[in-house]
Structures are given as structure tokens and as C-alpha cells.
Design a protein around this motif. Structure first.
Motif, short mmCIF file in Angstrom:
data_model
loop_
_atom_site.label_atom_id
_atom_site.label_comp_id
_atom_site.label_asym_id
_atom_site.label_seq_id
_atom_site.Cartn_x
_atom_site.Cartn_y
_atom_site.Cartn_z
N THR A 226 0.85 -1.18 0.00
CA THR A 226 0.00 0.00 0.00
C THR A 226 0.88 1.23 0.00
O THR A 226 1.70 1.42 0.90
N VAL A 227 0.75 2.06 -1.04
CA VAL A 227 1.51 3.29 -1.15
C VAL A 227 0.55 4.43 -1.50
O VAL A 227 -0.32 4.26 -2.34
N PHE A 228 0.73 5.55 -0.83
CA PHE A 228 -0.10 6.73 -1.07
C PHE A 228 -1.59 6.39 -1.01
O PHE A 228 -2.40 6.90 -1.78
N GLY A 229 -1.95 5.50 -0.06
CA GLY A 229 -3.34 5.15 0.17
C GLY A 229 -3.92 4.15 -0.81
O GLY A 229 -5.11 3.84 -0.74
N ARG A 230 -3.11 3.61 -1.71
CA ARG A 230 -3.62 2.69 -2.73
C ARG A 230 -2.90 1.35 -2.65
O ARG A 230 -1.67 1.30 -2.64
N GLU A 231 -3.66 0.27 -2.59
CA GLU A 231 -3.08 -1.07 -2.63
C GLU A 231 -2.66 -1.39 -4.06
O GLU A 231 -3.41 -1.14 -5.02
N ILE A 232 -1.46 -1.93 -4.21
CA ILE A 232 -0.95 -2.31 -5.51
C ILE A 232 -0.49 -3.76 -5.45
O ILE A 232 0.20 -4.17 -4.51
N LEU A 233 -0.86 -4.52 -6.46
CA LEU A 233 -0.54 -5.94 -6.52
C LEU A 233 0.69 -6.17 -7.38
O LEU A 233 0.92 -5.43 -8.36
N PRO A 234 1.48 -7.17 -7.07
CA PRO A 234 2.60 -7.52 -7.96
C PRO A 234 2.09 -7.80 -9.36
O PRO A 234 1.07 -8.48 -9.55
N GLY A 235 2.78 -7.26 -10.36
CA GLY A 235 2.38 -7.48 -11.73
C GLY A 235 1.32 -6.55 -12.26
O GLY A 235 0.94 -6.64 -13.43
N GLN A 236 0.84 -5.63 -11.43
CA GLN A 236 -0.21 -4.72 -11.86
C GLN A 236 0.36 -3.63 -12.78
O GLN A 236 1.42 -3.08 -12.54
N LEU A 237 -0.36 -3.32 -13.85
CA LEU A 237 0.06 -2.27 -14.77
C LEU A 237 -0.14 -0.90 -14.12
O LEU A 237 -1.20 -0.62 -13.57
N ILE A 238 0.89 -0.05 -14.21
CA ILE A 238 0.84 1.27 -13.60
C ILE A 238 1.21 2.32 -14.64
O ILE A 238 2.15 2.15 -15.42
N HIS A 239 0.46 3.41 -14.64
CA HIS A 239 0.78 4.60 -15.43
C HIS A 239 0.94 5.73 -14.43
O HIS A 239 0.08 5.95 -13.58
N ALA A 240 2.06 6.46 -14.49
CA ALA A 240 2.35 7.46 -13.46
C ALA A 240 3.06 8.66 -14.05
O ALA A 240 3.88 8.52 -14.97
N ASP A 241 2.77 9.83 -13.51
CA ASP A 241 3.49 11.05 -13.88
C ASP A 241 3.34 12.06 -12.75
O ASP A 241 2.99 11.69 -11.62
N LYS A 242 3.57 13.34 -13.03
CA LYS A 242 3.55 14.38 -12.00
C LYS A 242 2.18 14.57 -11.36
O LYS A 242 2.08 15.18 -10.29
N HIS A 243 1.14 14.04 -11.97
CA HIS A 243 -0.19 14.17 -11.40
C HIS A 243 -0.48 13.11 -10.34
O HIS A 243 -1.36 13.30 -9.49
N GLY A 244 0.22 11.99 -10.41
CA GLY A 244 -0.03 10.85 -9.53
C GLY A 244 0.09 9.57 -10.34
O GLY A 244 0.82 9.51 -11.32
N PHE A 245 -0.64 8.53 -9.93
CA PHE A 245 -0.55 7.26 -10.66
C PHE A 245 -1.91 6.59 -10.74
O PHE A 245 -2.81 6.84 -9.93
N LEU A 246 -2.03 5.72 -11.74
CA LEU A 246 -3.20 4.87 -11.90
C LEU A 246 -2.71 3.43 -11.93
O LEU A 246 -1.92 3.06 -12.80
N ALA A 247 -3.18 2.64 -10.97
CA ALA A 247 -2.89 1.21 -10.93
C ALA A 247 -4.07 0.50 -11.59
O ALA A 247 -5.17 0.47 -11.05
N VAL A 248 -3.84 -0.06 -12.75
CA VAL A 248 -4.92 -0.54 -13.61
C VAL A 248 -5.34 -1.94 -13.20
O VAL A 248 -4.50 -2.85 -13.15
N PRO A 249 -6.62 -2.16 -12.89
CA PRO A 249 -7.08 -3.53 -12.63
C PRO A 249 -6.80 -4.43 -13.82
O PRO A 249 -6.92 -4.00 -14.98
N ALA A 250 -6.45 -5.67 -13.56
CA ALA A 250 -6.01 -6.57 -14.62
C ALA A 250 -7.04 -6.71 -15.73
O ALA A 250 -6.68 -6.76 -16.92
#
Length: 247
Positions: A162-186
Motif C-alpha cells: 500500500t503506497v499513497f493510500g492505494r493497494e498495488i498488486l505484484p504485476g499490476q500495470l501502472i501509469h504514473a506522472d507528476k499528477h499521480g498514478f493509476l494502478a490498472v485492474p487486470a
């Protein structure tokens, strides 16, 4: 199955809010609560633009020297990172939060991870050696900078974090930049690129075009054009996804 590398490169062409605009059209998750960071992030290399990759996960606790008892921790962790197909983003949960005692990241770690196929990190702890990390071409989204590494070693890896209030799973696709990040459900990965591309074009052809073509027109005509453009935007989204979209 991971997306083709060409698709990841295309996703990288847009900022993270644009990817969110596509994602909201295809997901069954709550677009007001799921996927994105819930706490403020800081991008220390905004000039690098967005990063896209699959999560390799790690938990650290720099304040506790007892973790150093595991003599194989570093080697085992590196083997884990190397075993995952890239591109990868190292997502690091710091158990010392909200305190900042030491950093997992610096010149050595960034170069090591770059060699193992990582393009950057998201950590709710700190980084150091920010110039050297930048020179390594390694993007970092973190809470802050710090001076030392304290007793940092890998504690657990390949686990949910859990980082910055969001749970992230191993292997999860992430898109991130200066605005924050989106951890994409599989289940949303396969249609993400197409959706983001469609919604970006939809904006450009309707609501943005109406606003940028308004110079010199009477206010009532401008407002009428904006109403009409918003209606077309919604109709296009409904036709493609069955949802109206932002406008």
C-alpha cells in the motif's frame, strides 16, 4: 498476459489524467475511489514525462537494524526483480511512514534496478541522490528527499503493498506522472489503450475545439457552441462505451 511493448509505448505518449479518462469508460470499479493514489505524490523527475510498467513490489523498514539478519535479502530481492518481465516499476512501501528514517533509493539502487529492467519507482518513503538517479534515467515518485539509508534492506517482496493510500498488486500495470498514478485492474488492461485514444480524440474534436474556436464570437454563440460540443462529446462516449463521460 502483459500488453505488447508497442502498446505500452503508446500509453506513455499521454499523461496519466488522459489514461484515467479512458479507464473510466471501461472499468466496473468506482471511478471516484479505485485505481489512483489517494494521497499527494511528488514527481522528482517531471521532465522525464510519464512512466508505464508492471509493478514489482517491496516492503522496507529502514529504522530497524534487525532486518539485516537476513544475509541473502538483497540477492533474493534482485533475483525476484530480474524474474519479472519488463518494463517494471518498483513499488516500495516504507513501514516507517509517516516518519522518514532512511531511503531505499539512491545512485546504486537506481542503476541496479535500471539494469534489471525497471524504469522507475513509486515509494511512499524517501529518495536520495536525486541528481544521480536522474542521470541513470530512473524516474522517482516519492514523498520527499532524505540524507541517509539507515538500516534499509528488503524485508518482503512480491507481495501486495500500500503506497499513497492505494493497494498495488505484484504485476499490476501502472501509469504514473507528476499528477499521480493509476494502478490498472487486470481486467481493464486489454481495452485501456483503445479507450484512452478514443476519449482523447473525442475531447479534441468536440469540447476543446469549441473552446479554442471561440475567439471574437459573441458570448451567446460561444455558450451555444459549448453546449452543443458537450452534447456531442457525451453522445460519442455513449455510442462507443455506453457511458456519457465527463461532459
Amino acid at each position: 498476459m502483459p500488453l505488447p511493448h508497442a502498446d505500452l509505448l503508446r500509453l506513455k505518449r499521454w499523461n496519466t489524467p488522459t489514461i484515467y479518462n479512458g479507464w473510466e469508460q471501461i472499468t466496473r470499479h468506482d471511478i471516484a475511489a479505485a485505481g489512483f493514489n489517494l494521497e499527494e505524490t511528488r514527481d522528482f523527475m517531471p521532465q522525464m514525462g510519464p512512466m508505464v510498467g508492471y509493478a514489482v513490489t517491496l516492503v522496507v523498514e529502514p529504522s530497524k537494524a534487525s532486518h539485516k539478519a537476513n544475509a541473502s535479502a538483497w540477492s533474493d530481492y534482485r533475483r525476484y526483480v530480474a524474474s519479472v518481465p519488463g518494463p517494471k516499476i518498483a513499488v516500495v512501501q516504507d513501514l516507517d511512514k509517516p516518519a522518514v528514517i532512511g531511503s531505499f533509493w539512491g545512485e546504486v539502487s537506481s542503476n541496479t534496478h535500471r539494469a534489471l529492467g525497471c524504469v522507475g519507482t513509486i515509494t511512499d518513503g524517501a529518495i536520495r541522490d536525486v541528481d544521480e538517479m536522474t542521470n541513470a534515467g530512473f524516474k522517482a515518485i516519492a514523498r520527499r528527499l532524505c540524507v541517509g539509508h539507515a538500516h534499509v534492506v528488503p524485508v518482503r517482496f512480491g507481495v501486495d503493498v500500500t503506497v499513497f493510500g492505494r493497494e498495488i498488486l505484484p504485476g499490476q500495470l501502472i501509469h504514473a506522472d507528476k499528477h499521480g498514478f493509476l494502478a490498472v485492474p487486470a481486467e481493464d488492461e486489454a481495452k485501456l489503450l483503445e479507450a484512452a485514444s478514443f476519449m482523447d480524440a473525442n475531447e479534441c474534436q468536440t469540447v476543446i475545439a469549441a473552446a479554442r474556436g471561440a475567439a471574437g464570437l459573441p458570448a451567446e454563440e460561444v455558450l451555444a457552441r459549448m453546449d452543443e460540443a458537450g452534447q456531442r462529446f457525451g453522445e460519442n462516449a455513449r455510442h462507443e462505451f455506453g457511458r456519457r463521460g465527463e461532459w
